[in-house]
Write an enzyme that holds these catalytic residues in place. Structure first.
Site, PDB file in Angstrom:
ATOM      1  N   LYS A 191       1.153  -1.334  -0.110  1.00 31.86           N
ATOM      2  CA  LYS A 191      -0.635   0.059   0.134  1.00 31.86           C
ATOM      3  C   LYS A 191       0.718   1.277  -0.076  1.00 31.86           C
ATOM      4  O   LYS A 191       0.679   2.491  -1.111  1.00 31.86           O
ATOM      5  CB  LYS A 191      -0.849   0.490   1.137  1.00 31.86           C
ATOM      6  CG  LYS A 191      -1.752   0.783   1.033  1.00 31.86           C
ATOM      7  CD  LYS A 191      -2.495   1.298   2.705  1.00 31.86           C
ATOM      8  CE  LYS A 191      -1.195   2.125   3.137  1.00 31.86           C
ATOM      9  NZ  LYS A 191      -2.222   2.877   4.731  1.00 31.86           N
TER      10      LYS A 191
ATOM     11  N   ASP B 164      -6.680   1.254   1.150  1.00 27.93           N
ATOM     12  CA  ASP B 164      -6.420   1.164   2.513  1.00 27.93           C
ATOM     13  C   ASP B 164      -7.774   0.691   3.011  1.00 27.93           C
ATOM     14  O   ASP B 164      -8.534   0.479   2.511  1.00 27.93           O
ATOM     15  CB  ASP B 164      -5.522   2.979   3.086  1.00 27.93           C
ATOM     16  CG  ASP B 164      -6.818   3.645   2.434  1.00 27.93           C
ATOM     17  OD1 ASP B 164      -8.153   3.316   2.037  1.00 27.93           O
ATOM     18  OD2 ASP B 164      -7.133   4.584   3.073  1.00 27.93           O
TER      19      ASP B 164
END
Length: 215
Positions: free
Chosen positions: A124, A142
């Site tokens: 991420k 996320d």
């Protein structure tokens, strides 16, 4: 709740998100790839607002990886102590800065594999840095993207990597970065984890979750 539909109005959803959030962008403050990298590491279990307060002071005192690499873990922890997990983040950032100095002459690498080798950097974070600092299309997943994508049936997975893969198949590559920001903004402003504002959401007519939860 009814099962997710096999056919999802992806184009309509993306178009509506674009209409709702034409100026969506990364809400972390940064001036270069290094500042974004550190800010993204700090953002775990912390709000962007909190991170921006911390990094404003941090980067005024220690603007480069060379500066931070000269700190001790305790000194850096003191600079970021208002954030969650600050001691662990301090160790990761310090080690990352040391690697940047020793291996990359203080520059952040524009390469996913090299980024993910840095302490505290997962897929991420690498996606955030690649897309925002280097203009490489990416879909960072996320908690907001995971929640909203699944509620809209753009994805059907509890696994963030699989959610990313499904989104990459549905969303045109040129729209990955903008879609990432727009979904995050929607998650923060409308589609919250608790008490989402489904009845006033402009995406309600396309939303599998909203149409089921408001009945």
């Amino acid at each position: 709740m009814k099962p997710k539909p096999k056919r999802v109005p992806t184009k309509e959803i993306l178009s509506t998100l674009g209409f709702m959030y034409p100026d969506a962008h990364c809400e972390l403050d940064y001036r270069n790839p290094f500042e974004l990298l550190v800010a993204t590491i700090l953002s775990a279990q912390s709000t962007d607002r909190q991170v921006n307060i911390v990094t404003k002071s941090l980067f005024e005192k220690h603007p480069t990886p060379f500066d931070i690499a000269n700190l001790t873990a305790d000194e850096l922890a003191e600079e970021i102590r208002m954030l969650g997990l600050f001691r662990n983040k301090s160790k990761n950032i310090l080690q990352t800065c040391q690697i940047l100095v020793e291996k990359y002459q203080g520059e952040v690498p524009n390469d996913r594999a090299k980024l993910e080798e840095l302490p505290g950097v997962g897929r991420k974070t690498a996606n955030v840095v690649l897309s925002n600092a280097f203009g490489v299309p990416a879909l960072a997943v996320d908690t907001h993207v995971q929640r909203v994508a699944n509620r809209l049936a753009l994805a059907d997975s509890e696994n963030v990597l699989e959610t990313e893969r499904q989104l990459m198949r549905r969303v045109p590559r040129a729209e990955w970065t903008d879609t990432h920001h727009r979904i995050i903004w929607h998650g923060r402003r409308v589609c919250s984890a608790r008490n989402p504002k489904c009845s006033s959401c402009q995406l309600l007519e396309f939303c599998w979750y909203g149409k089921n939860s408001t009945k």
